[in-house]
Scaffold this active site. Sequence first.
Site, PDB file in Angstrom:
ATOM      1  N   HIS A 162       0.842  -1.191   0.000  1.00 55.61           N
ATOM      2  CA  HIS A 162       0.000   0.000   0.000  1.00 55.61           C
ATOM      3  C   HIS A 162       0.879   1.243   0.000  1.00 55.61           C
ATOM      4  O   HIS A 162       1.829   1.358   0.784  1.00 55.61           O
ATOM      5  CB  HIS A 162      -0.920   0.000   1.215  1.00 55.61           C
ATOM      6  CG  HIS A 162      -2.015  -1.013   1.129  1.00 55.61           C
ATOM      7  ND1 HIS A 162      -2.465  -1.740   2.210  1.00 55.61           N
ATOM      8  CD2 HIS A 162      -2.757  -1.431   0.068  1.00 55.61           C
ATOM      9  CE1 HIS A 162      -3.446  -2.557   1.823  1.00 55.61           C
ATOM     10  NE2 HIS A 162      -3.642  -2.378   0.524  1.00 55.61           N
ATOM     11  N   GLU A 165       1.679   3.351   3.070  1.00 56.56           N
ATOM     12  CA  GLU A 165       2.326   2.569   4.128  1.00 56.56           C
ATOM     13  C   GLU A 165       3.815   2.382   3.811  1.00 56.56           C
ATOM     14  O   GLU A 165       4.436   1.405   4.193  1.00 56.56           O
ATOM     15  CB  GLU A 165       1.598   1.235   4.284  1.00 56.56           C
ATOM     16  CG  GLU A 165       0.125   1.426   4.667  1.00 56.56           C
ATOM     17  CD  GLU A 165      -0.688   0.135   4.699  1.00 56.56           C
ATOM     18  OE1 GLU A 165      -0.091  -0.956   4.603  1.00 56.56           O
ATOM     19  OE2 GLU A 165      -1.924   0.235   4.818  1.00 56.56           O
ATOM     20  N   TYR A 347     -10.410 -10.980   2.669  1.00 60.22           N
ATOM     21  CA  TYR A 347     -10.333 -11.727   1.414  1.00 60.22           C
ATOM     22  C   TYR A 347      -9.366 -11.037   0.451  1.00 60.22           C
ATOM     23  O   TYR A 347      -9.111  -9.836   0.549  1.00 60.22           O
ATOM     24  CB  TYR A 347     -11.715 -11.820   0.748  1.00 60.22           C
ATOM     25  CG  TYR A 347     -12.844 -12.189   1.670  1.00 60.22           C
ATOM     26  CD1 TYR A 347     -12.834 -13.403   2.342  1.00 60.22           C
ATOM     27  CD2 TYR A 347     -13.916 -11.318   1.879  1.00 60.22           C
ATOM     28  CE1 TYR A 347     -13.877 -13.753   3.197  1.00 60.22           C
ATOM     29  CE2 TYR A 347     -14.957 -11.653   2.725  1.00 60.22           C
ATOM     30  CZ  TYR A 347     -14.929 -12.871   3.387  1.00 60.22           C
ATOM     31  OH  TYR A 347     -15.954 -13.202   4.244  1.00 60.22           O
ATOM     32  N   GLU A 366       0.938  -5.493  10.909  1.00 56.67           N
ATOM     33  CA  GLU A 366       0.546  -4.082  10.880  1.00 56.67           C
ATOM     34  C   GLU A 366       1.440  -3.295  11.846  1.00 56.67           C
ATOM     35  O   GLU A 366       1.226  -3.283  13.058  1.00 56.67           O
ATOM     36  CB  GLU A 366      -0.926  -3.933  11.256  1.00 56.67           C
ATOM     37  CG  GLU A 366      -1.890  -4.626  10.305  1.00 56.67           C
ATOM     38  CD  GLU A 366      -2.108  -3.866   8.999  1.00 56.67           C
ATOM     39  OE1 GLU A 366      -1.546  -2.767   8.854  1.00 56.67           O
ATOM     40  OE2 GLU A 366      -2.862  -4.377   8.144  1.00 56.67           O
TER      41      GLU A 366
END
Length: 396
Positions: A162, A165, A347, A366
């Site tokens: 991402h 990030e 998913y 994370e």
Amino acid sequence: MDVFVRQGDSLYYYSQLFNIPLQLILDSNQSVNPQQIPLGQRIQVPGYVGLDYQIRRGESLWALAQSRNVSVDEILLANPNIDPSSLQIGQTIKIPLRITWRVVNGKQNYDYEALSIDIRRLQTVYPFIKVSSIGSSVMGKDLQEIIIGNGNKRVHYDGSFHANEWITTPIIMTFLNDYLLSLTSQGSIRGILTTPLYEQTFLSIVPMVNPDGVNLVINGPPTEEPYRSNVIEWNSGSTNFSGWKANINGVDLNDQFPALWELERDRNPKTPGPRDYGGESPLSEPEAIAMADLTRKRDFARVLPFHTQGQVIYWGFEDLQPPENEVLAIQFGEASGYIPVETTNSYAGYKDWFIQDWRRPGFTIELGIGTNPLPLSQFDEIYEDALGIFLSALYL
């Protein structure tokens, strides 16, 4: 650093002279037959660089060696054509310098160019790593894979799936630098000797899966069309891309994998945008295709994609994960202070697909806590937490 073979030299002698593990010298010179090294052959010694130095009046190699804490023979090996008895004032020679500090500069806005510079620095100092492109981004940037070690346990780390990030990339690169430095110094990290890790594991790192997106968040929209006009339109006309997770096509790369992809699509946006649009089909984007192809090729034992934020370790997918997934997640949590959570209602992610197709341990880590992109002021704290996970994933 380059040295040049003389009569009677051996790689073992170099390992003793420079105090570098023999295996690292062998792995830095894989095209060389250690039993038959021709005279004058260039050999790469990891952990060192050669600094240019100009001879001053009255200097000798012995005095230089004493002042620089190296041996005369180390200097001679780096300078095959000098005559130590007739040094000339102003003559330039190479002085071996052992690298004992990080060459990666992680505490900066870490875009694709910063990553490329640091990869080149690491290759120069640690030539036993292998770097290759696994594919290209939409805009043609190489997706680099870095490999460390030749062991049987195949472990994979990646960052910046991402775009906002992106701090995950310099965190991973800082660990890589610390790992390489500890290997050449035959040391340890947090009391764990790293040479056995190198011998036992094959570590694959893709530090920046989404380079176009990272550059968009850090540097703003590209000049190239139609990419510039598209991303500004998809971003509601704004040139502030701090909320952008997707690639330059407006596709969320971690919603691109064929692991109940249809369910993810049903609940997410149906058109390109800053986040959560999974494309018109699984694996439609070149970055996701490259990661899928790499994973099939490498046959990893475990994968750890690093994301932000939440200080959470997600470890499950549809009850398809092996029993050791939970055990490892708990151990990663103990090593980092993060909370292990069995993923539910998730998913189409890379970790989901890996668990589904291989039935092997996969985790979404994370890092940090707050609003993405996390500020560099959190870098040290995030790194110290993540370091326990990096190490545990290799030795457990």
